[in-house]
Design a protein around this motif. Structure first.
Motif, PDB file in Angstrom:
ATOM      1  N   MET A 133      21.883  25.102  60.505  1.00 21.43           N
ATOM      2  CA  MET A 133      22.799  25.389  59.403  1.00 21.43           C
ATOM      3  C   MET A 133      22.077  25.868  58.146  1.00 21.43           C
ATOM      4  N   GLY A 134      20.747  25.759  58.158  1.00 17.36           N
ATOM      5  CA  GLY A 134      19.974  26.191  56.998  1.00 17.36           C
ATOM      6  C   GLY A 134      20.210  25.321  55.774  1.00 17.36           C
ATOM      7  N   VAL A 135      20.336  23.993  55.987  1.00 14.12           N
ATOM      8  CA  VAL A 135      20.537  23.083  54.847  1.00 14.12           C
ATOM      9  C   VAL A 135      19.446  22.012  54.843  1.00 14.12           C
ATOM     10  N   THR A 136      19.248  21.408  53.689  1.00 14.25           N
ATOM     11  CA  THR A 136      18.282  20.309  53.569  1.00 14.25           C
ATOM     12  C   THR A 136      19.065  19.021  53.361  1.00 14.25           C
ATOM     13  N   TYR A 137      18.373  17.900  53.505  1.00 15.98           N
ATOM     14  CA  TYR A 137      19.025  16.603  53.276  1.00 15.98           C
ATOM     15  C   TYR A 137      17.971  15.620  52.813  1.00 15.98           C
ATOM     16  N   GLY A 138      18.421  14.481  52.291  1.00 20.21           N
ATOM     17  CA  GLY A 138      17.495  13.460  51.788  1.00 20.21           C
ATOM     18  C   GLY A 138      17.267  12.375  52.826  1.00 20.21           C
ATOM     19  N   ARG A 139      17.513  11.150  52.425  1.00 19.68           N
ATOM     20  CA  ARG A 139      17.310   9.990  53.294  1.00 19.68           C
ATOM     21  C   ARG A 139      18.446   9.846  54.296  1.00 19.68           C
ATOM     22  N   ILE A 140      18.137   9.270  55.446  1.00 25.47           N
ATOM     23  CA  ILE A 140      19.181   8.912  56.421  1.00 25.47           C
ATOM     24  C   ILE A 140      19.250   7.392  56.470  1.00 25.47           C
ATOM     25  N   SER A 141      20.435   6.833  56.218  1.00 22.25           N
ATOM     26  CA  SER A 141      20.628   5.378  56.317  1.00 22.25           C
ATOM     27  C   SER A 141      21.619   5.097  57.439  1.00 22.25           C
ATOM     28  N   ILE A 142      21.384   4.005  58.133  1.00 19.78           N
ATOM     29  CA  ILE A 142      22.285   3.593  59.214  1.00 19.78           C
ATOM     30  C   ILE A 142      22.975   2.319  58.744  1.00 19.78           C
ATOM     31  N   ARG A 143      24.291   2.331  58.757  1.00 21.68           N
ATOM     32  CA  ARG A 143      25.052   1.189  58.231  1.00 21.68           C
ATOM     33  C   ARG A 143      26.114   0.754  59.235  1.00 21.68           C
ATOM     34  N   GLU A 144      26.842  -0.269  58.847  1.00 22.44           N
ATOM     35  CA  GLU A 144      28.015  -0.688  59.618  1.00 22.44           C
ATOM     36  C   GLU A 144      29.138  -0.835  58.597  1.00 22.44           C
ATOM     37  N   GLN A 145      29.880   0.253  58.377  1.00 26.70           N
ATOM     38  CA  GLN A 145      30.951   0.228  57.394  1.00 26.70           C
ATOM     39  C   GLN A 145      32.284   0.263  58.116  1.00 26.70           C
TER      40      GLN A 145
END
Length: 188
Positions: free
Chosen positions: A100-112
């Motif tokens: 997609m040609g995009v950047t991203y920061g941190r990846i967090s895994i949660r249980e929401q």
């Protein structure tokens, strides 16, 4: 105007009105500040069938309590699922972000309880670990959905055009999540 269900209005800086039926059967109307009550009433009237259908679904899901034979997850088991989810979402995010040609920061895994994923304005991504219990196409959809917010920080036509350019069949995954997402809370 009287509706066959109770609801709560949450005003915020959003541009459009939206209705949410929570898993415990609450109806929330999210509306822009200054949105007239008459608009909210007619909006609810228009969406009444949809709300009633989702309230019925929430009621059914509440009846499907977790198997009493199955004890709740231990911290070690939950940690193992979170680690698996982190590996899967990291791989999928890297793959789709490149396409997609995009950047991203941190990846967090949660249980929401209320959301499957989110993307902050800084590009940090959150994913619900329970998604790993869903079909593969659903995971792909949630990853692409959150990455599409790196282009469009809204749910406009332009946003869904970005999603569709990656996953032409995304509506199937979206529907699966709407119809079956609740079951992921009882899957383990």
């Amino acid at each position: 105007m009287k509706h066959p269900f109770e609801y709560e209005i949450i005003y915020s800086r959003r541009r459009t009105a939206a209705i949410q039926v929570t898993s415990d059967g609450k109806v929330l109307v999210r509306a822009p500040f200054r949105c007239p009550r008459s608009f909210i009433d007619s909006f609810l009237l228009q969406k009444e069938d949809w709300v009633l259908k989702h309230l019925e679904q929430a009621e059914k899901n509440r009846g499907k309590c977790p198997d009493p034979e199955r004890p709740p997850l231990s911290e070690a088991e939950r940690a193992r699922y979170i680690k698996i989810a982190r590996d899967i979402f990291t791989r999928k995010t890297e793959y789709y972000a490149r396409l997609m040609g995009v950047t991203y920061g941190r990846i967090s895994i949660r249980e929401q309880k209320t959301r499957w994923g989110s993307c902050s304005s800084k590009g940090n991504l959150n994913f619900n670990w329970r998604l790993i219990l869903a079909p593969e196409e659903v995971l792909d959809y949630v990853v692409v959905h959150e990455l599409a917010h790196r282009r469009e920080m809204n749910h406009s036509k332009a946003f869904y055009a970005v999603v569709e350019s990656m996953l032409p069949d995304y509506r199937r995954a979206q529907k699966w999540l709407r119809d079956n997402g609740q079951s992921l809370w009882y899957a383990v």
